[in-house]
Design an enzyme around this catalytic site. Structure first.
Site, mmCIF file in Angstrom:
data_model
loop_
_atom_site.group_PDB
_atom_site.id
_atom_site.type_symbol
_atom_site.label_atom_id
_atom_site.label_comp_id
_atom_site.label_asym_id
_atom_site.label_seq_id
_atom_site.Cartn_x
_atom_site.Cartn_y
_atom_site.Cartn_z
ATOM 1 N N CYS A 116 -2.230 8.993 3.013
ATOM 2 C CA CYS A 116 -2.063 8.434 1.666
ATOM 3 C C CYS A 116 -3.329 8.595 0.834
ATOM 4 C CB CYS A 116 -1.655 6.965 1.745
ATOM 5 S SG CYS A 116 -2.760 5.933 2.714
ATOM 6 N N GLU A 151 0.881 -1.170 0.000
ATOM 7 C CA GLU A 151 0.000 0.000 0.000
ATOM 8 C C GLU A 151 0.911 1.210 0.000
ATOM 9 O OE1 GLU A 151 -1.529 3.239 1.020
ATOM 10 O OE2 GLU A 151 -1.898 2.362 2.991
#
Length: 495
Positions: free
Chosen positions: A273, A239
């Site tokens: 993010c 990720e």
């Protein structure tokens, strides 16, 4: 821990005050190897407990974590500098994901019968998902509990032991998490923590006893971790970063959209993010939306509403992106280059920024946002999808059908409609990206299966006379009957 590392330590520091929060050992490859070996022994015991045994212990762990919520949130706040309210929200989200993983693992991963089809009518077929063994988790510093818990909880619920390497900026959160887990599962070292710098993470990724790595961090670091995993063909779920866009339709609730844009861009100092970094607004409502965003951004205070820039080097990236945008013709309606004043950065809202600028193309990871005028939703979608990242996205629209079409067309792993980052709070939804945002999924059923291996079993219940197809004793008549059956089942064309 090996004797080679007992005398080597490092400090975690509050980025807002510079105060030392804690001192932790620098675990070397030998220490990592010892942790993985003991985790391998624990993994056998943990898997042997079965779903019910693990469920009971994980729900007990959830209760212990909840009872220590204030303590955990306080430590998150100390190591990251974020406001206690944000740290509390992070802890609550981690608890809800732990609960979901523990309760749903049997249904998602347990053995079930699957149809065999007419050709396999004499067979019984089952599918189940078995533990991998030892999973290595390399966590980030921006959400030091919530993000790694998306891997840790699901890996544990799937029957694996876990060795967790937290960020060197937030090691105390990882250590405390392991301590609280041990209160619920004292029998074996099912969840262990190794602390250190990049070398410790590299050793974990390269250890032959690790059956999968779950990594969260930058795209560049993910590539290095993948290279370390390659030596043992260790699979990885990655990720990575994002450059998430928000599209504002002309019938959107502009006040709500502006509120979401500012919070999505500025919360956690923009160090998210799946934070909002770009906004594309239809021309007819652009001016009103920009006024709403400007008013809200001007009211946000660094050091009060959000914390410091955690990594000192990131301040240079933020300053460079803002400067590049202005040099290429962009305008700052809130803040500017001087807004970056380490360890803090004040809100920055940029307009008229060319699409080729670094402020639009690269991940900024700071409290900045670009707001761009577009003529059509097609243009907004095209520009949203024009970057290399594909993590999350947002659509604000009053039209359900149109918003769903836009959400599905965004080249991202997740999209929120008329809300921001809401998908992260739904444990049943998978979380992950495409392109340079990584691959694989945490959370939800996909997250549970990410940390398990599918096991398919077929069992012949009885023999079918004249259909002995997998034998050297097969006769031409057997094959002829098979062809007739297949032709009857599959040979008719649909008009």
């Amino acid at each position: 821990m090996s004797t080679a590392t007992e005398h080597r330590t490092f400090d975690s520091v509050n980025p807002a005050s510079g105060a030392v929060v804690g001192t932790h050992p620098l675990h070397d490859a030998e220490a990592v190897r010892a942790a993985v070996e003991s985790a391998g022994e624990a993994a056998v015991w943990w898997a042997g407990l079965g779903f019910d045994g693990r469920r009971r212990r994980l729900l007990d762990f959830k209760a212990v974590l909840t009872q220590n919520l204030t303590r955990v949130a306080a430590l998150i706040g100390e190591e990251t500098g974020k406001p206690i309210g944000d740290a509390t929200l992070e802890t609550v989200l981690a608890i809800t994901h732990l609960d979901w993983a523990a309760r749903n693992a049997p249904k998602v991963l347990g053995r079930r019968r699957v149809p065999t089809g007419l050709i396999g009518i004499n067979l019984a077929a089952t599918l189940e998902y078995l533990p991998l063994g030892v999973v290595g988790v390399i966590g980030p510093w921006n959400y030091p509990l919530f993000t790694p818990m998306g891997s840790i909880a699901y890996a544990l619920a799937a029957g694996n032991a876990v060795v967790f390497k937290p960020s060197e900026l937030t090691p105390g959160v990882g250590v405390l998490l392991a301590e609280l887990f041990a209160e619920s599962v004292p029998e074996r070292k099912v969840l262990q923590v190794v602390t250190g710098l990049g070398e410790t993470g590299a050793a974990l990724a390269a250890d032959p006893g690790i059956r999968k790595i779950a990594f969260t961090g930058s795209t560049a670091t993910a590539k290095r971790v993948m290279a370390a995993c390659a030596a043992n063909l260790t699979p990885i779920v990655a990720e990575c970063g994002g450059k998430d866009a928000l599209i504002v339709d002309e019938d959107a609730d502009l006040a709500a959209a502006a509120d979401a844009a500012v919070w999505g861009a500025m919360s956690n100092s923009g160090q998210t993010c799946v934070g909002v970094e770009r906004v594309y607004v239809l021309d007819r409502v652009y001016d009103e939306f920009l006024r709403e965003v400007t008013d809200r951004a001007l009211a946000v205070r660094s050091g009060e509403d959000y914390g410091p820039i955690t990594m000192p080097a990131q301040a240079d990236v933020i300053r460079r992106h803002v400067g590049d945008a202005l040099a290429k013709g962009g305008k700052a309606v809130v803040g500017g280059v001087d807004s970056v004043r380490p360890p803090y950065a004040d809100p920055v809202v940029l307009t008229d920024v060319p699409e080729e600028s670094s402020a639009v193309r690269e991940e900024t990871f700071g409290p900045t946002i670009t707001v761009s005028r577009v003529a059509t939703l097609e243009e907004a979608l095209r520009k949203s999808n024009a970057v290399a990242y594909g993590l999350g996205g947002t659509v604000f629209s009053g039209n359900v059908r149109r918003s769903m079409e836009l959400a599905r067309a965004m080249l991202t792993g997740m999209t929120a409609i008329n809300s921001v980052i809401s998908f992260a709070g739904v444990p049943a939804l998978p979380f992950g990206g495409v392109g340079e945002s990584g691959f694989g999924r945490i959370h939800g059923a996909d997250g549970l299966r990410e940390f398990a291996r599918p096991k398919a079993i077929s069992r012949q219940r009885f023999a079918i006379p004249g259909m002995n197809l997998t034998s050297f004793g097969r006769k031409p008549a057997d094959l002829e009957r098979l062809v007739k059956m297949v032709t009857f089942l599959h040979g008719r064309r649909k008009s």
